[in-house]
Design an enzyme around this catalytic site. Sequence first.
Site, PDB file in Angstrom:
ATOM      1  CG  HIS A   1      32.479  17.241   5.689  1.00 58.66           C
ATOM      2  ND1 HIS A   1      33.523  17.163   6.586  1.00 58.66           N
ATOM      3  CD2 HIS A   1      31.654  18.213   6.153  1.00 58.66           C
ATOM      4  CE1 HIS A   1      33.333  18.041   7.552  1.00 58.66           C
ATOM      5  NE2 HIS A   1      32.201  18.684   7.324  1.00 58.66           N
TER       6      HIS A   1
ATOM      7  NE  ARG B   1      34.573  21.680   5.474  1.00 61.09           N
ATOM      8  CZ  ARG B   1      35.134  20.771   6.271  1.00 61.09           C
ATOM      9  NH1 ARG B   1      35.679  19.681   5.749  1.00 61.09           N
ATOM     10  NH2 ARG B   1      35.156  20.930   7.574  1.00 61.09           N
TER      11      ARG B   1
ATOM     12  CD  GLU C   1      34.001  11.755   9.880  1.00 60.97           C
ATOM     13  OE1 GLU C   1      33.696  12.872  10.354  1.00 60.97           O
ATOM     14  OE2 GLU C   1      34.881  11.584   9.021  1.00 60.97           O
TER      15      GLU C   1
ATOM     16  NE  ARG D   1      39.237  20.008   7.872  1.00 65.30           N
ATOM     17  CZ  ARG D   1      40.395  19.678   7.332  1.00 65.30           C
ATOM     18  NH1 ARG D   1      41.276  20.630   7.063  1.00 65.30           N
ATOM     19  NH2 ARG D   1      40.679  18.417   7.037  1.00 65.30           N
TER      20      ARG D   1
ATOM     21  CD  GLU E   1      31.020  15.267  11.522  1.00 65.45           C
ATOM     22  OE1 GLU E   1      32.205  15.583  11.317  1.00 65.45           O
ATOM     23  OE2 GLU E   1      30.129  16.098  11.791  1.00 65.45           O
TER      24      GLU E   1
ATOM     25  CG  ASP F   1      -1.778   1.233   1.355  1.00 64.71           C
ATOM     26  OD1 ASP F   1      -1.771   2.057   0.423  1.00 64.71           O
ATOM     27  OD2 ASP F   1      -2.459   1.372   2.391  1.00 64.71           O
TER      28      ASP F   1
ATOM     29  CD  GLU G   1      35.680  17.778   2.843  1.00 64.26           C
ATOM     30  OE1 GLU G   1      35.378  17.260   3.922  1.00 64.26           O
ATOM     31  OE2 GLU G   1      36.710  18.460   2.664  1.00 64.26           O
TER      32      GLU G   1
ATOM     33  CD  GLU H   1      34.337  14.636  13.689  1.00 69.35           C
ATOM     34  OE1 GLU H   1      34.495  15.718  14.295  1.00 69.35           O
ATOM     35  OE2 GLU H   1      34.925  14.381  12.614  1.00 69.35           O
TER      36      GLU H   1
ATOM     37  CD  GLU I   1      35.083  12.984   5.371  1.00 71.09           C
ATOM     38  OE1 GLU I   1      34.836  14.069   5.944  1.00 71.09           O
ATOM     39  OE2 GLU I   1      36.199  12.694   4.931  1.00 71.09           O
TER      40      GLU I   1
END
Length: 472
Positions: A271, A362, A222, A341, A134, A53, A360, A214, A132
């Site tokens: 990330h 982030r 992580e 970063r 977390e 369903d 990457e 982390e 990645e």
Amino acid sequence: MSMTPAEVVKLAEKSGAKVLDCRFVDLPGIWQHISFPAHRLTESTFEDGFGFDGSSIRGWQPINASDMLMIPDPSSARLDPFAREPTLVMICNVVDPITREPYSRDPRFIAKKVESYVKSTGIADTIYFGPEAEFFVFDDVRFDQTANQAFYKVDSVEGRWNSGRDEGPNLGYKPGYKGGYFPVAPTDTLQDLRTEMVLEIEKLGIEVEAAHHEVATGGQCEIDMKFDSLLKMADSLMWYKYVIKNVARRHNKTVTFMPKPLFGDNGSGMHCHQSLWKDGRPLFAGNGYAGMSEMAMYYIGGILKHAKAICALTNPGTNSYRRLVPGFEAPVNLAYSSRNRSAAVRIPMYSASPKAKRLEFRTPDPSCNPYLGFAAMTLAGLDGIEKKIHPGEPLDKDIYAMSPEELKEVPSVPGSLEEALMALRKDHEFLLQGDVFTADVIDTWIEYKMENEVNPVRLRPVPHEFALYYDC
């Protein structure tokens, strides 16, 4: 590991499976499942499928068109690590029972379509992702909201807030706020738990690269899987969440991928490393900035141009924007850098190998539906390549040392889920390329999120408002 229907039937027999568990992902990104006696599994199952369903699944069919079929994917067959009786699990594709056409709102179908679209462009034949994700491991969680009260409380033996608690005895060694990256035991109490998680993930044929505590206090961790092609990685991420939550439950602990469960400490991001390849050759390596190719720069340009709309899919909850707050460490600045970063796009510099060249993104967090999030990032990057959208100059300065005037020149991510959804409403043509997303899927996503998340949160007072306004 990939098997034919006949090989899956043999695996079920050899393993003594008593249960067949068929799973699919709903629109928000949660695994759903139905179980059958294993004797119902035959080679014809992979054509006939099983009915269910669809009207009871979030964001799916109306009640007057509710019948759906799930067709198991033989390549996804795995034995469940947690079921008491031997259980064979397969991830299913969802189809219309009358037309036998794949269901346009099935997130896995969207991921399959984007892989086909990548090949059809001739630009590349494979898009790789390495998320990645977390998460927090808590010992207790309680929450409720009624007309006259609201509260939540999470707890962890690692929580710095418990440094003065009578634990009979309290042995200390609790990571400080932003101090969890990454001292050894006894401060890190979760080494054995993470190891068990890693071993269970690898038993499923999913390769793990690293695991660690982390930054945040209170059990933030992580575990990183080795990159894989888009659809395989989205499937692996569903297994990843399933394993991590169930290993924690074995030990009477609870895991959340909610991006911001703690006030005053780091939230959980996801990330996403990504790169395009063709004929076994990496396409992002070159002689440009940080060793990247012109194609990679254009891909970054597409990500940054469409980032506000992408956030509606990669940061899909109201809680996502408790993490994405300017002025802190979150990657809210829509710029790129080789090492910074706080930029939304970073180019990792760990290796000079052309095969390691990737970008990457982030900004995403692990609450997202990976099939939709990965697809959206890919389409944005391809749009950048096709339209030659250059990302401009890199942001290599220390964000926190920049003047307000300089920061004004750097755009940022949306400040709320509603803002992200409005950005998606205005900017979604890139998602319609190759019919990967349909207008119906986008409209349904926006409507579902507004009605079930944005408006309910907006209607409710939160405890801190009493501290701010009660005596007004």
